[in-house]
Design a protein around this motif. Sequence first.
Motif, PDB file in Angstrom:
ATOM      1  N   ASP A 118       0.640  -1.160  -0.049  1.00  0.00           N
ATOM      2  CA  ASP A 118      -0.059   0.128   0.122  1.00  0.00           C
ATOM      3  C   ASP A 118       0.844   1.189  -0.021  1.00  0.00           C
ATOM      4  N   ARG A 119       1.974   1.268   0.799  1.00  0.00           N
ATOM      5  CA  ARG A 119       2.768   2.461   0.919  1.00  0.00           C
ATOM      6  C   ARG A 119       4.159   2.200   0.456  1.00  0.00           C
ATOM      7  N   ASN A 172       2.322   8.057   0.069  1.00  0.00           N
ATOM      8  CA  ASN A 172       1.010   8.009  -0.630  1.00  0.00           C
ATOM      9  C   ASN A 172       0.470   9.394  -0.576  1.00  0.00           C
ATOM     10  N   TYR A 176      -1.803  11.564  -3.196  1.00  0.00           N
ATOM     11  CA  TYR A 176      -3.295  11.981  -3.187  1.00  0.00           C
ATOM     12  C   TYR A 176      -3.283  13.497  -3.422  1.00  0.00           C
ATOM     13  N   TRP A 210      -1.667  10.929  10.011  1.00  0.00           N
ATOM     14  CA  TRP A 210      -3.121  10.595   9.709  1.00  0.00           C
ATOM     15  C   TRP A 210      -3.956  10.872  10.905  1.00  0.00           C
ATOM     16  N   GLN A 269     -11.408   8.640   2.374  1.00  0.00           N
ATOM     17  CA  GLN A 269     -10.747   7.428   1.723  1.00  0.00           C
ATOM     18  C   GLN A 269     -10.767   6.289   2.590  1.00  0.00           C
ATOM     19  N   LYS A 290     -11.116   1.201  -1.429  1.00  0.00           N
ATOM     20  CA  LYS A 290     -10.103   0.453  -1.680  1.00  0.00           C
ATOM     21  C   LYS A 290     -10.071  -0.824  -1.252  1.00  0.00           C
TER      22      LYS A 290
HETATM   23  C1  BGC Z   1      -3.518   4.768   3.302  1.00  0.00           C
HETATM   24  C2  BGC Z   1      -4.693   5.221   3.430  1.00  0.00           C
HETATM   25  C3  BGC Z   1      -5.034   5.295   5.060  1.00  0.00           C
HETATM   26  C4  BGC Z   1      -3.875   6.265   5.498  1.00  0.00           C
HETATM   27  C5  BGC Z   1      -4.062   6.151   7.012  1.00  0.00           C
HETATM   28  C6  BGC Z   1      -2.352   5.492   3.583  1.00  0.00           C
HETATM   29  O1  BGC Z   1      -1.188   5.102   3.313  1.00  0.00           O
HETATM   30  O2  BGC Z   1      -3.145   4.431   1.635  1.00  0.00           O
HETATM   31  O3  BGC Z   1      -5.713   4.160   2.998  1.00  0.00           O
HETATM   32  O4  BGC Z   1      -6.204   5.874   5.046  1.00  0.00           O
HETATM   33  O5  BGC Z   1      -2.481   5.563   4.956  1.00  0.00           O
HETATM   34  O6  BGC Z   1      -3.664   5.009   7.534  1.00  0.00           O
END
Ligand code: BGC
Length: 358
Positions: A118-119, A172, A176, A210, A269, A290
């Motif tokens: 993912d990252r 990421n 975005y 986040w 998201q 996702k």
């Molecule tokens: C992910 C997101 C997620 C965010 C916080 C990002 O790297 O792609 O889906 O909301 O991290 O955890």
Amino acid sequence: MKNKIKFLAMFLCVITLFSLFAAGCSFSSTKKIGVSMPSKNLQRWNQDGENIKIQLQAKGYEVNLQFSNDDIGEQIEQIDSMIEDGCKVLVIAAIDGPALKDVLKKAADKKIKIISYDRLILDIPDIDYYVTFNNFDVGVLQGEYIEKALDLKNGAGPFNIEIFAGSPNDNNAIFYYNGAMSVLQPYIDSGKLVVRSGEKDYDTTAILNWVSESAQQRMSKLLNAHYSGGTKLHAILSPNDSLAIGIIWALRAVGYGKDGKDFPILTGQDCDKENVTAMLNGEQSMSVFKDTRTLAARTVEMIDDIIVRKTADTNDSKTYHNGVKIVPTYICTPISTDKENYRQVLIHSGYYKESDFQ
Ligand code: BGC
């Protein structure tokens, strides 16, 4: 002649036994997979971890799954323990990629394959593959939602907007931001979107790790400074659901949702349950879905390919440069979700049950 046949039969026997032995060996010694997720705090990482685990176990792999509480030191220790545990492939959603340099060097020295999950893990040469959703497109979907909801294409406006970006230690987040701004910036330039706070670049709008509470704090400050006395805030770009939740708390606190004061358009998201509920209540407008089952399935396929074929299929070999090299990537497709299509996207696909939101 007879001797020749005998020799050939023996030769075939030896070859067959050797292959069976080799296959047996490789199976038993390649069975364990390490999966390192950043935290249990967010619904999605729990689902990512569980989905990968279930799908790997169904294929006969053993899984060492760990969550690191958003603590970089804890993630390093957990990855180290996976290496010691004999894992042959590591799947890592990093809290802070470059901080993993030493532990991932140790893994690579032991010929362990590393999948950035993912990252993208930056600045480290030992990353073999990356599997993710199209991160730029996530931002584009958010920007386009605002564009459509405000009818900007047809010249409506001006409207007030505030911008939030994700965590600067997560690669990421810049994708975005860039994706969303590729849609919104022209309207800011033409004056159809007005950022009253003036805070619109990536660094000033980013929210470390986040954290919902930090988004809440920033939103409260913006509301007090620029939107008291009846000035309307029409839209807020939030890159994900955890920030959207903090933003909703701040909006509620100053009376949005009461006495005919509608919530602004608000993006997100992940389609976390709490946020889908907020969508149904009119507090959040959309979220980008996702599907963690899709990402898990793709990851499991990648692992299986690495173990069996020593190489895995990818569908992008140019976008994701981690500062040291381009990492071969498999990109999946995100889906824009709102009140109108949530049933089809989230319920009919079996991701959630309708009762989750009642
Ligand atoms: C992910 C997101 C997620 C965010 C916080 C990002 O790297 O792609 O889906 O909301 O991290 O955890």
